[in-house]
Scaffold this active site. Structure first.
Site, PDB file in Angstrom:
ATOM      1  CE1 TYR A  30      -3.413   0.055   4.310  1.00 49.65           C
ATOM      2  CE2 TYR A  30      -4.275  -2.137   4.737  1.00 49.65           C
ATOM      3  CZ  TYR A  30      -3.919  -1.140   3.852  1.00 49.65           C
ATOM      4  OH  TYR A  30      -4.071  -1.340   2.505  1.00 49.65           O
TER       5      TYR A  30
ATOM      6  CB  SER B  19      -0.874   0.012   1.265  1.00 47.65           C
ATOM      7  OG  SER B  19      -1.430   1.291   1.492  1.00 47.65           O
TER       8      SER B  19
ATOM      9  CE  LYS C 283      -1.673  -4.119   2.951  1.00 50.91           C
ATOM     10  NZ  LYS C 283      -1.829  -5.348   2.150  1.00 50.91           N
TER      11      LYS C 283
END
Lengths: 251, 79
Positions: free
Chosen positions: A155, A141, A159
């Site tokens: 998150y 991401s 990533k």
């Protein structure tokens, strides 16, 4: 000299796709089936897996289960045919401000975004289920590399953590000519975005999309590039990360 | 789950809210100076952490008072 129409040459190769039931994973499956590839698909929703399988029953093997379950991974690794590539598209996103980020939620996010793709890849590799000249693609991401956002500590870091894996195993697996790369998409219109709209107001989403020179992306935008990375046309590309974000990181 | 305990957790979740300053009948969206999108996000995460209940943003903003929010969480909780 004329170019062969089949530029990618991925028909009849076998690819394992996680997160196949929605978003980017599903779009990759649909694209690869158009190229007549064989698919081994993983997801948690059996009916959604069957929807893909029904498009080409002879070409698709489906595994329904949770990749954070070691037994499920073991079952896939023991019974799957050998594969020519993997796309790690399974992942979750939760908005949790750092002030209230619990170990429980860190574990939850890391279990699926980071530990599961590593465990799956490592098991497939050590059991020799990954053919030479294969291509492994991790969907990361932009929040892992260029632009994060409030609430994305867990998150985003899960990533970023994938980049270390990509860099290192690209070196180790090069002896088998197995390539390892990641794609860092910006905001793509998927169920994950729908989930974000539960937390972030519609007006903020519109505001955010206006910061993308080319607007938000579609799953097909990521799938198209993934197909190239899976193809032997990208045979000299390994250990790399590709930002696909409609120009967002440039602003 | 207990209301006073929830009020303290509510205060903690939102930046710069004094302990013991929030009453159950507070219309938090309109009458709390510190209410913003970060407060909302933090509150949702706190509710998940403390009560194992995941509310959507819509569900949160459907609550007119802190007490309504408390009752909503209670109705979804096993505790």
């Amino acid at each position: 000299m004329r170019m062969n129409n089949d530029f990618l040459e991925i028909s009849n190769k076998t690819f394992l796709i996680t997160g196949a039931t929605s978003g980017i994973g599903k779009s990759i499956c649909e694209l690869l089936l158009k190229f007549n590839s064989n698919l081994v698909i993983c997801g948690r929703r059996t009916e959604k897996l069957n929807e893909i399988k029904n498009k080409a029953p002879q070409k698709v093997i489906a595994y329904s289960g949770d990749l954070t379950d070691n037994g499920f991974i073991k079952n896939i690794v023991d019974t799957t045919p050998s594969i020519d590539g993997i796309v790690h598209s399974a992942g979750i996103l939760k908005y949790i401000p750092f002030k209230v980020l619990s170990r429980k939620n860190l574990n939850l996010i890391y279990d699926i975004n980071y530990f599961a793709p590593i465990e799956l890849t490592q098991n497939l590799y050590s059991k020799k289920k990954i053919n030479n000249d294969s291509s492994i693609v991790f969907i990361s991401s932009i929040s892992g590399i260029t632009k994060s956002a409030v609430g994305l500590a867990a998150y985003s870091s899960s990533k970023s953590a994938l980049f270390g894996i990509v860099k290192t195993i690209s070196i180790e697996l090069a002896k088998n000519r197995i390539r390892v790369n990641s794609i860092s998409p910006g905001m793509v219109r998927t169920e994950m975005l729908d989930g974000a709209q539960d937390v972030i107001s519609g007006s903020k989403i519109i505001e955010d999309e206006n910061r993308y020179p080319l607007g938000y992306g579609t799953p097909e935008d990521v799938a198209n590039f993934t197909a190239f990375l899976l193809s032997s046309r990208s045979k000299w590309i390994t250990g790399s990360n590709y930002i696909i974000d409609g120009g967002f990181s440039c602003i | 789950m207990e209301l006073n305990d929830f009020l303290r957790k509510f205060e903690y979740a939102i930046e710069d809210v004094e302990p013991n300053s929030v009453d159950a009948d507070l219309d938090f969206q309109n009458n709390l100076e510190q209410w913003d999108s970060l407060a909302a996000m933090t509150l949702l995460a706190m509710i998940d952490n403390e009560y194992d209940v995941v509310l959507t943003g819509e569900e949160l903003i459907s609550c007119k008072t802190v007490n309504e929010l408390f009752e909503l969480i209670k109705s979804k909780s096993n505790k």
